[in-house]
Design a protein around this motif. Structure first.
Motif, mmCIF file in Angstrom:
data_model
loop_
_atom_site.group_PDB
_atom_site.id
_atom_site.type_symbol
_atom_site.label_atom_id
_atom_site.label_comp_id
_atom_site.label_asym_id
_atom_site.label_seq_id
_atom_site.Cartn_x
_atom_site.Cartn_y
_atom_site.Cartn_z
ATOM 1 N N TYR A 1 0.837 -1.188 0.000
ATOM 2 C CA TYR A 1 0.000 0.000 0.000
ATOM 3 C C TYR A 1 0.879 1.247 0.000
ATOM 4 O O TYR A 1 1.795 1.361 0.816
ATOM 5 N N THR A 2 0.579 2.168 -0.915
ATOM 6 C CA THR A 2 1.283 3.442 -0.983
ATOM 7 C C THR A 2 0.358 4.516 -0.437
ATOM 8 O O THR A 2 -0.824 4.577 -0.809
ATOM 9 N N VAL A 3 0.904 5.346 0.421
ATOM 10 C CA VAL A 3 0.126 6.356 1.140
ATOM 11 C C VAL A 3 0.622 7.749 0.766
ATOM 12 O O VAL A 3 1.829 7.988 0.684
ATOM 13 N N GLU A 4 -0.318 8.652 0.545
ATOM 14 C CA GLU A 4 -0.022 10.078 0.409
ATOM 15 C C GLU A 4 -0.916 10.809 1.388
ATOM 16 O O GLU A 4 -2.142 10.628 1.373
ATOM 17 N N GLY A 5 -0.298 11.611 2.229
ATOM 18 C CA GLY A 5 -1.072 12.272 3.282
ATOM 19 C C GLY A 5 -1.593 11.220 4.239
ATOM 20 O O GLY A 5 -0.843 10.427 4.774
ATOM 21 N N ASP A 6 -2.890 11.174 4.391
ATOM 22 C CA ASP A 6 -3.502 10.192 5.290
ATOM 23 C C ASP A 6 -4.393 9.211 4.536
ATOM 24 O O ASP A 6 -5.298 8.622 5.112
ATOM 25 N N ARG A 7 -4.118 9.010 3.236
ATOM 26 C CA ARG A 7 -4.957 8.140 2.401
ATOM 27 C C ARG A 7 -4.115 7.164 1.590
ATOM 28 O O ARG A 7 -3.012 7.490 1.147
ATOM 29 N N ILE A 8 -4.655 5.985 1.356
ATOM 30 C CA ILE A 8 -4.033 5.020 0.463
ATOM 31 C C ILE A 8 -4.323 5.465 -0.967
ATOM 32 O O ILE A 8 -5.474 5.724 -1.323
ATOM 33 N N VAL A 9 -3.266 5.560 -1.780
ATOM 34 C CA VAL A 9 -3.428 5.973 -3.173
ATOM 35 C C VAL A 9 -3.194 4.823 -4.149
ATOM 36 O O VAL A 9 -3.556 4.913 -5.317
ATOM 37 N N ARG A 10 -2.587 3.734 -3.655
ATOM 38 C CA ARG A 10 -2.296 2.603 -4.537
ATOM 39 C C ARG A 10 -2.151 1.342 -3.691
ATOM 40 O O ARG A 10 -1.527 1.358 -2.641
ATOM 41 N N GLU A 11 -2.770 0.265 -4.179
ATOM 42 C CA GLU A 11 -2.560 -1.045 -3.579
ATOM 43 C C GLU A 11 -2.178 -2.004 -4.695
ATOM 44 O O GLU A 11 -2.736 -1.944 -5.788
ATOM 45 N N GLU A 12 -1.188 -2.852 -4.401
ATOM 46 C CA GLU A 12 -0.702 -3.816 -5.384
ATOM 47 C C GLU A 12 -0.679 -5.194 -4.731
ATOM 48 O O GLU A 12 -0.106 -5.359 -3.656
ATOM 49 N N PHE A 13 -1.290 -6.164 -5.400
ATOM 50 C CA PHE A 13 -1.381 -7.509 -4.852
ATOM 51 C C PHE A 13 -0.388 -8.444 -5.535
ATOM 52 O O PHE A 13 -0.247 -8.436 -6.753
ATOM 53 N N PHE A 14 0.280 -9.249 -4.721
ATOM 54 C CA PHE A 14 1.234 -10.248 -5.188
ATOM 55 C C PHE A 14 0.732 -11.595 -4.706
ATOM 56 O O PHE A 14 0.527 -11.796 -3.511
ATOM 57 N N LEU A 15 0.522 -12.525 -5.636
ATOM 58 C CA LEU A 15 -0.036 -13.819 -5.241
ATOM 59 C C LEU A 15 1.063 -14.850 -5.040
ATOM 60 O O LEU A 15 2.169 -14.721 -5.559
ATOM 61 N N LEU A 16 0.731 -15.858 -4.270
ATOM 62 C CA LEU A 16 1.623 -16.997 -4.061
ATOM 63 C C LEU A 16 1.244 -18.047 -5.088
ATOM 64 O O LEU A 16 0.141 -18.590 -5.036
ATOM 65 N N PRO A 17 2.134 -18.327 -6.052
ATOM 66 C CA PRO A 17 1.769 -19.302 -7.090
ATOM 67 C C PRO A 17 1.693 -20.704 -6.523
ATOM 68 O O PRO A 17 2.303 -21.018 -5.507
ATOM 69 N N LYS A 18 0.924 -21.539 -7.221
ATOM 70 C CA LYS A 18 0.768 -22.934 -6.790
ATOM 71 C C LYS A 18 1.984 -23.741 -7.169
ATOM 72 O O LYS A 18 2.710 -23.469 -8.062
#
Length: 125
Positions: free
Chosen positions: A108-125
């Protein structure tokens, strides 16, 4: 760094308490982006743009899955503006009855007091 830790802890608490949908309005910037590791089943894009789209994505996911357990571990902080959360969920896809264990890391990337970006990384099978 204190503000980043506080925001990260509030986020993790909301996820653990399964308030992730309603918490979007309080913690995400209006123009935030959510980036999935892959195109999710039933969708045609990896990126949800805007707080309303992120909230709709979460609502859709919750409506299509029975969530048996949801663990959120963190926040793991990288000052001045990022934190990570490790997720593990046991779910059943309602339409197919398929039971799954999902594991992912989100940054999660934060600017000020808000999340501006979330990036998900999965665990492959």
């Amino acid at each position: 760094m204190e503000d980043l830790v506080k925001l990260g802890r509030e986020f993790v608490e909301a996820m653990r308490e399964r308030r992730g949908i309603e918490h979007v309005d309080a913690i995400y910037a209006e123009d935030a982006q959510s980036i999935e590791a892959v195109v999710p089943p039933g969708r045609d894009v990896r990126i949800a743009k805007g707080r309303l789209a992120i909230k709709a994505k979460r609502e859709d996911w919750a409506a299509s899955h029975d969530i048996h357990t949801l663990e959120a571990d963190g926040p793991y902080v990288q000052p001045p503006s990022r934190f990570a959360v490790r997720f593990k969920a046991e779910v059943t896809h309602k339409e197919t009855g398929r039971k799954m264990t999902l594991r992912e890391i989100a940054i999660y990337t934060v600017e000020g007091d808000r999340i501006v970006r979330e990036e998900f990384f999965l665990l492959p099978k």
